[in-house]
Design a protein around this motif. Structure first.
Motif, PDB file in Angstrom:
ATOM      1  N   ARG A   1     -17.498 -11.123 -10.159  1.00 23.75           N
ATOM      2  CA  ARG A   1     -18.492 -10.906  -9.252  1.00 23.75           C
ATOM      3  C   ARG A   1     -18.082 -11.691  -8.169  1.00 23.75           C
ATOM      4  NH1 ARG A   1     -22.199 -12.485  -5.833  1.00 23.75           N
ATOM      5  NH2 ARG A   1     -21.115 -14.494  -5.659  1.00 23.75           N
ATOM      6  N   GLU A   2     -17.157 -12.742  -7.887  1.00 25.11           N
ATOM      7  CA  GLU A   2     -16.796 -13.381  -6.770  1.00 25.11           C
ATOM      8  C   GLU A   2     -15.599 -12.564  -6.157  1.00 25.11           C
ATOM      9  OE1 GLU A   2     -16.790 -18.026  -7.220  1.00 25.11           O
ATOM     10  OE2 GLU A   2     -15.586 -17.155  -9.030  1.00 25.11           O
ATOM     11  N   ARG A   3     -14.824 -11.975  -6.982  1.00 23.07           N
ATOM     12  CA  ARG A   3     -13.570 -11.227  -6.435  1.00 23.07           C
ATOM     13  C   ARG A   3     -14.368  -9.994  -5.557  1.00 23.07           C
ATOM     14  NH1 ARG A   3      -8.522 -11.786 -10.095  1.00 23.07           N
ATOM     15  NH2 ARG A   3      -8.033  -9.530  -9.336  1.00 23.07           N
ATOM     16  N   ALA A   4     -15.416  -9.130  -6.166  1.00 20.18           N
ATOM     17  CA  ALA A   4     -15.968  -8.167  -5.724  1.00 20.18           C
ATOM     18  C   ALA A   4     -16.657  -8.701  -4.429  1.00 20.18           C
ATOM     19  CB  ALA A   4     -17.070  -7.383  -6.491  1.00 20.18           C
ATOM     20  N   ARG A   5     -17.476  -9.728  -4.229  1.00 19.57           N
ATOM     21  CA  ARG A   5     -18.250 -10.086  -3.143  1.00 19.57           C
ATOM     22  C   ARG A   5     -17.272 -10.435  -1.892  1.00 19.57           C
ATOM     23  NH1 ARG A   5     -20.690  -9.528   0.702  1.00 19.57           N
ATOM     24  NH2 ARG A   5     -21.798 -11.448   1.645  1.00 19.57           N
ATOM     25  N   LEU A   6     -16.054 -11.207  -2.148  1.00 20.99           N
ATOM     26  CA  LEU A   6     -15.092 -11.421  -1.397  1.00 20.99           C
ATOM     27  C   LEU A   6     -14.385 -10.152  -0.623  1.00 20.99           C
ATOM     28  CD1 LEU A   6     -13.159 -14.319  -3.259  1.00 20.99           C
ATOM     29  CD2 LEU A   6     -14.378 -14.796  -1.097  1.00 20.99           C
TER      30      LEU A   6
ATOM     31  N   MET B   1      -2.052 -12.301  -7.184  1.00 21.91           N
ATOM     32  CA  MET B   1      -1.452 -11.221  -6.201  1.00 21.91           C
ATOM     33  C   MET B   1      -1.587  -9.775  -6.387  1.00 21.91           C
ATOM     34  SD  MET B   1      -0.443 -11.205  -3.237  1.00 21.91           S
ATOM     35  CE  MET B   1       0.135 -12.894  -2.609  1.00 21.91           C
ATOM     36  N   ASN B   2      -1.014  -9.278  -7.724  1.00 20.05           N
ATOM     37  CA  ASN B   2      -1.027  -7.855  -7.889  1.00 20.05           C
ATOM     38  C   ASN B   2      -2.696  -7.452  -7.928  1.00 20.05           C
ATOM     39  OD1 ASN B   2       0.464  -5.697  -8.665  1.00 20.05           O
ATOM     40  ND2 ASN B   2      -0.501  -5.733 -10.526  1.00 20.05           N
ATOM     41  N   GLY B   3      -3.235  -8.258  -8.974  1.00 16.19           N
ATOM     42  CA  GLY B   3      -4.734  -7.656  -9.214  1.00 16.19           C
ATOM     43  C   GLY B   3      -5.531  -7.776  -7.814  1.00 16.19           C
ATOM     44  N   LEU B   4      -5.509  -8.788  -6.934  1.00 16.23           N
ATOM     45  CA  LEU B   4      -6.094  -8.897  -5.673  1.00 16.23           C
ATOM     46  C   LEU B   4      -5.713  -7.900  -4.725  1.00 16.23           C
ATOM     47  CD1 LEU B   4      -6.390 -12.720  -5.601  1.00 16.23           C
ATOM     48  CD2 LEU B   4      -8.295 -11.235  -6.200  1.00 16.23           C
TER      49      LEU B   4
ATOM     50  N   ASN C   1      -4.473  -4.932  -5.505  1.00 17.22           N
ATOM     51  CA  ASN C   1      -4.848  -3.661  -5.954  1.00 17.22           C
ATOM     52  C   ASN C   1      -6.417  -3.540  -5.886  1.00 17.22           C
ATOM     53  OD1 ASN C   1      -2.320  -2.762  -6.879  1.00 17.22           O
ATOM     54  ND2 ASN C   1      -2.688  -3.662  -8.850  1.00 17.22           N
ATOM     55  N   GLU C   2      -7.096  -4.444  -5.471  1.00 16.00           N
ATOM     56  CA  GLU C   2      -8.485  -4.536  -5.272  1.00 16.00           C
ATOM     57  C   GLU C   2      -8.997  -4.302  -3.806  1.00 16.00           C
ATOM     58  OE1 GLU C   2      -9.822  -7.678  -8.757  1.00 16.00           O
ATOM     59  OE2 GLU C   2     -10.455  -7.973  -6.514  1.00 16.00           O
ATOM     60  N   GLY C   3      -7.737  -4.424  -3.011  1.00 15.46           N
ATOM     61  CA  GLY C   3      -8.005  -4.175  -1.528  1.00 15.46           C
ATOM     62  C   GLY C   3      -8.343  -5.496  -0.898  1.00 15.46           C
TER      63      GLY C   3
ATOM     64  N   ARG D   1       0.866  -1.081   0.055  1.00 16.50           N
ATOM     65  CA  ARG D   1       0.079   0.208  -0.074  1.00 16.50           C
ATOM     66  C   ARG D   1       0.892   1.190  -0.113  1.00 16.50           C
ATOM     67  NH1 ARG D   1      -3.833  -3.232  -1.320  1.00 16.50           N
ATOM     68  NH2 ARG D   1      -4.683  -4.687   0.283  1.00 16.50           N
ATOM     69  N   VAL D   2       2.210   1.254   0.423  1.00 15.44           N
ATOM     70  CA  VAL D   2       2.841   2.313   0.679  1.00 15.44           C
ATOM     71  C   VAL D   2       4.369   1.892  -0.062  1.00 15.44           C
ATOM     72  CG1 VAL D   2       1.752   3.211   2.722  1.00 15.44           C
ATOM     73  CG2 VAL D   2       3.957   2.005   2.732  1.00 15.44           C
ATOM     74  N   PRO D   3       5.058   2.991  -0.575  1.00 15.12           N
ATOM     75  CA  PRO D   3       6.544   2.612  -0.830  1.00 15.12           C
ATOM     76  C   PRO D   3       7.375   1.772   0.098  1.00 15.12           C
ATOM     77  CG  PRO D   3       5.905   4.900  -1.298  1.00 15.12           C
ATOM     78  CD  PRO D   3       4.788   4.252  -0.549  1.00 15.12           C
ATOM     79  N   VAL D   4       8.045   0.621  -0.290  1.00 15.79           N
ATOM     80  CA  VAL D   4       8.774  -0.097   0.682  1.00 15.79           C
ATOM     81  C   VAL D   4       9.702   0.656   1.828  1.00 15.79           C
ATOM     82  CG1 VAL D   4      10.703  -1.754   0.619  1.00 15.79           C
ATOM     83  CG2 VAL D   4       8.681  -1.748  -0.880  1.00 15.79           C
TER      84      VAL D   4
END
Length: 426
Positions: free
Chosen positions: A274-279, A303-306, A308-310, A17-20
């Protein structure tokens, strides 16, 4: 009071979430002061020693003092079948897992494997594990008894299955509820132990069993729930056949009260939008098991996409479907999976996943996974020059992460110079 000296690494924020550089504190000559099983101070060695001049000191030299590793999804009953050849998920269960798990009704066998399992994980610097047991209450008792004897923070639950499983590994909706409730009341909150409600996965539980376990979770909302989700395409197709009324795999769990904060969803590789949004909306934790996902050919976790979705994400070996007890090897596999997706992970992100990230996924981020005052003193001391190959590479390092990364990629239990549980070297 006891002081450990070495390099210290403390995460102050999530490096996804923040620079290393803003996510951690590193002391090249640091100290951790421990008292009554907890960390009381972390900082420069000279300052800590000056503040506590009478405290005994253990000097680990250039080794890295880290929070102990946290393995967020394991099957301790599969210890003896790790690295079994040539199967995908369903065949793996039928050929290896179910025959081995059938042995865990024997308390002596369960106790022996539990002791061996914790020997192996502690030797790898892992201080907290979240395990599936078997359908046998004896398997839960064995795991918790051994963890309690060693003073570990440990989580587990009776695996529940009443459909599509061998007769000798099947319970019922009622017995799953009754056994789980009794075990929960016996073990949850005892010393450093936590019970986890554990339906294996949707294909091996009837609607009645899923509903019963959802009811139990509703009655005990402070515990966690763990299961498997979207590990392989054949599994997803099977779930669709078994639950045609559900929108998708995630919806099966949602319909039975098994999706909210505190849900630990193992694998979660092949998810629809839809599953990603619901999780994400539900606040569930997704547990990445990279050595397992490659070993049994499941797929590449996003990992990267998930992130980035929070999404909330932890890291795990998934022994014995995973091919190593080591969280170092698991970090390396997570890096390799991310590379195959074209989104390499920084070493700091890998280390965070194996410590503070997994603690956050388990809702234990206020107790373990971080070097900070007040936290439980579960520590792994990592030798960053544990083999000739690693030593020659680390010698060229100009930064902390250049020094650490060779151990992530090539390290094993030889890299673990010491493991501390609640401040006690084990």
């Amino acid at each position: 009071m006891h002081i450990l000296l070495g390099q210290t690494l403390s995460f102050t924020a999530d490096p996804f979430r923040v620079p290393v550089g803003e996510a951690l504190r590193h002391e090249s000559r640091g100290a951790v002061a421990i008292e009554a099983g907890r960390i009381v101070a972390v900082g420069p060695a000279d300052e800590i020693r000056a503040a506590h001049p009478q405290a005994p000191v253990t000097d680990h030299g250039r080794a890295l003092i880290s929070p102990g590793f946290i393995d967020a999804h394991v099957h301790y009953p599969q210890t003896a079948i790790i690295a079994s050849w040539g199967k995908r998920l369903i065949d793996w269960l039928n050929s290896y897992t179910f025959p081995e798990e059938a042995r865990f009704g024997d308390p002596a066998h369960a106790a022996g494997i539990a002791a061996l399992y914790f020997d192996l994980t502690l030797a790898s610097g892992t201080t907290t594990t979240v395990s599936y047991a078997t359908i046998h209450p004896e398997s839960v008792d064995a795991y918790f008894t051994e963890a309690q004897r060693r003073g570990l923070r440990a989580l587990a639950g009776k695996t529940c299955m009443d459909e599509n499983a061998p007769d000798n590994l099947s319970d019922t909706a009622q017995s799953a509820y009754d056994d789980s409730k009794r075990l929960l009341e016996k073990w949850h909150g005892a010393d450093r132990l936590s019970y986890v409600i554990t339906p294996r996965f949707a294909p091996t539980s009837s609607r009645e069993q899923l509903a019963a376990l959802g009811s139990l979770w509703g009655e005990h909302p402070d515990v966690l729930m763990q299961t498997h989700l979207s590990e392989q395409h054949e599994e997803i197709a099977w779930v669709h056949e078994l639950f045609p009324e559900a929108q998708d795999y995630v919806d099966v769990y949602d319909r039975f009260g098994l999706l909210r904060e505190g849900a630990l969803m193992g694998h979660a590789i092949h998810l629809s939008p839809r599953e990603r949004a619901r999780l994400r909306e539900a606040g569930a934790s997704l547990i990445h098991c990279p050595t397992s996902n490659t070993f049994i050919g499941s797929g590449l976790f996003d990992m990267n996409g998930l992130m980035n979705e929070g999404q909330r994400i932890g890291l795990a070996t998934d022994t014995g479907g995973g091919s190593s007890f080591s969280m170092l090897r698991t970090m390396a596999a997570a890096y390799e999976v991310a590379q195959l997706r074209g989104t390499p992970l920084h070493p700091a992100q890998l280390w965070w996943l194996a410590t503070a990230g997994s603690a956050h996924a388990l809702h234990l981020g206020d107790r373990i996974g971080t070097l900070a005052p007040g936290y439980e003193a579960d520590l792994a001391v990592i030798d960053l020059a544990s083999s000739p190959a690693i030593t020659q590479r680390a010698a060229r390092a100009e930064t902390l992460w250049e020094e650490v990364f060779p151990t992530i990629m090539m390290g094993d239990d030889r890299a673990v110079a010491a493991t501390y549980v609640a401040g006690r070297r084990v």
